[in-house]
Write a protein that holds these residues in place. Structure first.
Motif, PDB file in Angstrom:
ATOM      1  N   MET A   1       0.846  -1.185   0.000  1.00  0.00           N
ATOM      2  CA  MET A   1       0.000   0.000   0.000  1.00  0.00           C
ATOM      3  C   MET A   1       0.884   1.239   0.000  1.00  0.00           C
ATOM      4  O   MET A   1       1.994   1.205   0.517  1.00  0.00           O
ATOM      5  CB  MET A   1      -0.916  -0.045   1.214  1.00  0.00           C
ATOM      6  N   ASP A   2       0.357   2.326  -0.545  1.00  0.00           N
ATOM      7  CA  ASP A   2       1.182   3.533  -0.699  1.00  0.00           C
ATOM      8  C   ASP A   2       1.426   4.257   0.619  1.00  0.00           C
ATOM      9  O   ASP A   2       2.478   4.848   0.825  1.00  0.00           O
ATOM     10  CB  ASP A   2       0.493   4.512  -1.657  1.00  0.00           C
ATOM     11  N   ASN A   3       0.440   4.237   1.489  1.00  0.00           N
ATOM     12  CA  ASN A   3       0.515   4.995   2.743  1.00  0.00           C
ATOM     13  C   ASN A   3       0.328   4.044   3.928  1.00  0.00           C
ATOM     14  O   ASN A   3      -0.029   2.878   3.743  1.00  0.00           O
ATOM     15  CB  ASN A   3      -0.569   6.086   2.741  1.00  0.00           C
ATOM     16  N   PRO A   4       0.551   4.535   5.162  1.00  0.00           N
ATOM     17  CA  PRO A   4       0.484   3.633   6.307  1.00  0.00           C
ATOM     18  C   PRO A   4      -0.882   2.970   6.502  1.00  0.00           C
ATOM     19  O   PRO A   4      -1.921   3.514   6.134  1.00  0.00           O
ATOM     20  CB  PRO A   4       0.793   4.558   7.487  1.00  0.00           C
ATOM     21  N   VAL A   5      -0.826   1.783   7.088  1.00  0.00           N
ATOM     22  CA  VAL A   5      -2.021   1.124   7.606  1.00  0.00           C
ATOM     23  C   VAL A   5      -2.067   1.466   9.101  1.00  0.00           C
ATOM     24  O   VAL A   5      -1.066   1.314   9.809  1.00  0.00           O
ATOM     25  CB  VAL A   5      -1.946  -0.402   7.434  1.00  0.00           C
ATOM     26  N   GLY A  15      -4.599  -6.882  18.008  1.00  0.00           N
ATOM     27  CA  GLY A  15      -3.978  -5.800  17.252  1.00  0.00           C
ATOM     28  C   GLY A  15      -2.489  -6.008  17.016  1.00  0.00           C
ATOM     29  O   GLY A  15      -1.976  -5.752  15.929  1.00  0.00           O
ATOM     30  N   ARG A  16      -1.803  -6.494  18.038  1.00  0.00           N
ATOM     31  CA  ARG A  16      -0.334  -6.626  17.887  1.00  0.00           C
ATOM     32  C   ARG A  16       0.023  -7.721  16.884  1.00  0.00           C
ATOM     33  O   ARG A  16       1.057  -7.640  16.212  1.00  0.00           O
ATOM     34  CB  ARG A  16       0.325  -6.866  19.245  1.00  0.00           C
ATOM     35  N   ILE A  17      -0.844  -8.734  16.721  1.00  0.00           N
ATOM     36  CA  ILE A  17      -0.592  -9.763  15.685  1.00  0.00           C
ATOM     37  C   ILE A  17      -0.825  -9.149  14.305  1.00  0.00           C
ATOM     38  O   ILE A  17      -0.063  -9.381  13.362  1.00  0.00           O
ATOM     39  CB  ILE A  17      -1.507 -10.997  15.888  1.00  0.00           C
ATOM     40  N   ILE A  18      -1.861  -8.337  14.195  1.00  0.00           N
ATOM     41  CA  ILE A  18      -2.127  -7.659  12.912  1.00  0.00           C
ATOM     42  C   ILE A  18      -0.934  -6.791  12.528  1.00  0.00           C
ATOM     43  O   ILE A  18      -0.463  -6.815  11.378  1.00  0.00           O
ATOM     44  CB  ILE A  18      -3.414  -6.802  13.020  1.00  0.00           C
ATOM     45  N   VAL A  19      -0.435  -6.031  13.499  1.00  0.00           N
ATOM     46  CA  VAL A  19       0.717  -5.158  13.239  1.00  0.00           C
ATOM     47  C   VAL A  19       1.902  -5.981  12.737  1.00  0.00           C
ATOM     48  O   VAL A  19       2.531  -5.652  11.719  1.00  0.00           O
ATOM     49  CB  VAL A  19       1.099  -4.382  14.525  1.00  0.00           C
ATOM     50  N   GLN A  20       2.173  -7.082  13.425  1.00  0.00           N
ATOM     51  CA  GLN A  20       3.307  -7.954  13.053  1.00  0.00           C
ATOM     52  C   GLN A  20       3.147  -8.482  11.616  1.00  0.00           C
ATOM     53  O   GLN A  20       4.071  -8.446  10.812  1.00  0.00           O
ATOM     54  CB  GLN A  20       3.379  -9.115  14.051  1.00  0.00           C
ATOM     55  N   ARG A  21       1.937  -8.957  11.303  1.00  0.00           N
ATOM     56  CA  ARG A  21       1.702  -9.542   9.963  1.00  0.00           C
ATOM     57  C   ARG A  21       1.823  -8.479   8.864  1.00  0.00           C
ATOM     58  O   ARG A  21       2.308  -8.760   7.765  1.00  0.00           O
ATOM     59  CB  ARG A  21       0.301 -10.182   9.890  1.00  0.00           C
ATOM     60  N   LEU A  22       1.388  -7.277   9.168  1.00  0.00           N
ATOM     61  CA  LEU A  22       1.493  -6.198   8.169  1.00  0.00           C
ATOM     62  C   LEU A  22       2.953  -5.806   7.953  1.00  0.00           C
ATOM     63  O   LEU A  22       3.381  -5.540   6.826  1.00  0.00           O
ATOM     64  CB  LEU A  22       0.665  -4.991   8.597  1.00  0.00           C
ATOM     65  N   LEU A  23       3.713  -5.799   9.044  1.00  0.00           N
ATOM     66  CA  LEU A  23       5.147  -5.492   8.902  1.00  0.00           C
ATOM     67  C   LEU A  23       5.828  -6.571   8.059  1.00  0.00           C
ATOM     68  O   LEU A  23       6.703  -6.270   7.233  1.00  0.00           O
ATOM     69  CB  LEU A  23       5.809  -5.394  10.276  1.00  0.00           C
ATOM     70  N   ARG A  25       4.587  -8.040   5.688  1.00  0.00           N
ATOM     71  CA  ARG A  25       4.247  -7.744   4.287  1.00  0.00           C
ATOM     72  C   ARG A  25       4.879  -6.429   3.829  1.00  0.00           C
ATOM     73  O   ARG A  25       4.493  -5.871   2.813  1.00  0.00           O
ATOM     74  CB  ARG A  25       2.722  -7.659   4.131  1.00  0.00           C
ATOM     75  N   ARG A  26       5.735  -5.896   4.655  1.00  0.00           N
ATOM     76  CA  ARG A  26       6.494  -4.672   4.344  1.00  0.00           C
ATOM     77  C   ARG A  26       5.620  -3.430   4.232  1.00  0.00           C
ATOM     78  O   ARG A  26       5.928  -2.487   3.494  1.00  0.00           O
ATOM     79  CB  ARG A  26       7.341  -4.844   3.070  1.00  0.00           C
ATOM     80  N   GLU A  27       4.499  -3.456   4.949  1.00  0.00           N
ATOM     81  CA  GLU A  27       3.673  -2.255   5.014  1.00  0.00           C
ATOM     82  C   GLU A  27       4.251  -1.306   6.064  1.00  0.00           C
ATOM     83  O   GLU A  27       4.924  -1.731   7.011  1.00  0.00           O
ATOM     84  CB  GLU A  27       2.234  -2.595   5.404  1.00  0.00           C
ATOM     85  N   SER A  28       3.966  -0.026   5.886  1.00  0.00           N
ATOM     86  CA  SER A  28       4.250   0.949   6.930  1.00  0.00           C
ATOM     87  C   SER A  28       3.046   0.923   7.884  1.00  0.00           C
ATOM     88  O   SER A  28       1.900   1.047   7.441  1.00  0.00           O
ATOM     89  CB  SER A  28       4.410   2.315   6.251  1.00  0.00           C
TER      90      SER A  28
END
Ligand SMILES: NC(=O)c1ccc[n+]([C@@H]2O[C@H](COP(=O)([O-])OP(=O)(O)OC[C@H]3O[C@@H](n4cnc5c(N)ncnc54)[C@H](OP(=O)(O)O)[C@@H]3O)[C@@H](O)[C@H]2O)c1
Length: 232
Positions: A1-5, A15-23, A25-28
């Motif tokens: 994605m272009d901008n942060p999630v 929430g902290r698992i979601i954050v980890q999984r998004l990181l 995937r190299r999301e900000s």
């Protein structure tokens, strides 16, 4: 994605698992919560954290400005009156986050973590500050927002595999059961990348069996709440 999630409640157990999984995937990723201490203790390195309270619109403006997506997984208070009543976190909080996230005509995909029984106003849980009524009202705000959205209604949250490895997605709010926080978090992340998950509300449970082979197929089997934005 272009901008942060932005993960509202990103320091929490889902929430902290979601954050980890998004990181991964190299999301900000930016998490919002009230406690910096909790965030420092639990957030994966690489995630940004901004102190914010969904009940205080001013605290939400900066972290949500221009975001690509939002996941809302805030734990409600259960008081009947006062600042910790569910109305503030499950309804006004959703409204405040949607307002901040859509400033400047921004149109993020919003995933809302709700709960099973949200439509059962006569359920004993509703004795706690009309928790279920406000959950449903918050869901409706999102469904009527015109944004791309997904509403996830987890069963009773657990952290082991006692209920089985299979994930079952239901609709109609008639079922009950348990589900791991891990699978709830994964459903939220997968929803952000799967067009078929837009415009749907579903319950999620575990049952005995093998893990889900394809999230895309599971989302694709769901019925849209109505014709979703961008998919007409
Ligand atoms: N327990 C169950 O069986 C069950 C079943 C279905 C659905 N759910 C729902 O699933 C979701 C995730 O659960 P969980 O176990 O991950 O909850 P959790 O561990 O208690 O995490 C809740 C998160 O919400 C944040 N938060 C609370 N009030 C806030 C506020 N006013 N403004 C901003 N952030 C706030 C907390 O951070 P701070 O405290 O630092 O603000 C924390 O990051 C919740 O909505 C929960 O109700 C639970």
């Amino acid at each position: 994605m272009d901008n942060p999630v932005v993960v509202v409640g990103g320091s929490g157990r889902v929430g902290r698992i979601i954050v980890q999984r998004l990181l991964e995937r190299r999301e900000s990723v930016c998490a919002i919560g009230r406690s910096g201490h909790r965030a420092r203790r639990h957030l994966a390195p690489g995630a940004a954290f901004i102190e914010g309270d969904v009940r205080a619109p001013k605290t939400l403006k900066a972290p949500l400005a221009g975001c690509s997506a939002v996941v809302y997984c805030v734990e409600p208070g259960t008081e009947n009156h006062g600042p910790d009543r569910p109305e503030t976190t499950m309804y006004q909080g959703v409204r405040n986050v949607l307002a901040a996230a859509t400033a400047g005509a921004n149109r993020p995909h919003v995933v809302l973590v709700s709960q099973l029984h949200a439509t059962h106003q006569g359920h004993p849980l509703n004795a706690y500050g009309r928790l279920l009524s406000w959950r449903f009202a918050g869901e409706d705000l999102l469904r009527e927002s015109g944004l791309p959205y997904t509403v996830v209604r987890p069963g009773w949250l657990i952290d082991d595999r006692a209920a089985g490895h299979r994930v079952r997605l239901d609709q109609g709010d008639q079922g009950t059961g348990q589900v791991t926080r891990d699978d709830v978090a994964e459903s939220c992340v997968q929803a952000l990348y799967t067009p078929a998950a837009r415009g749907v509300t579903f319950e999620i449970f575990n049952e005995p069996g093998t893990p889900l082979p394809s999230w895309g197929a599971a989302f694709g089997a769901l019925s849209w709440d109505r014709t979703p934005v961008g998919l007409t």
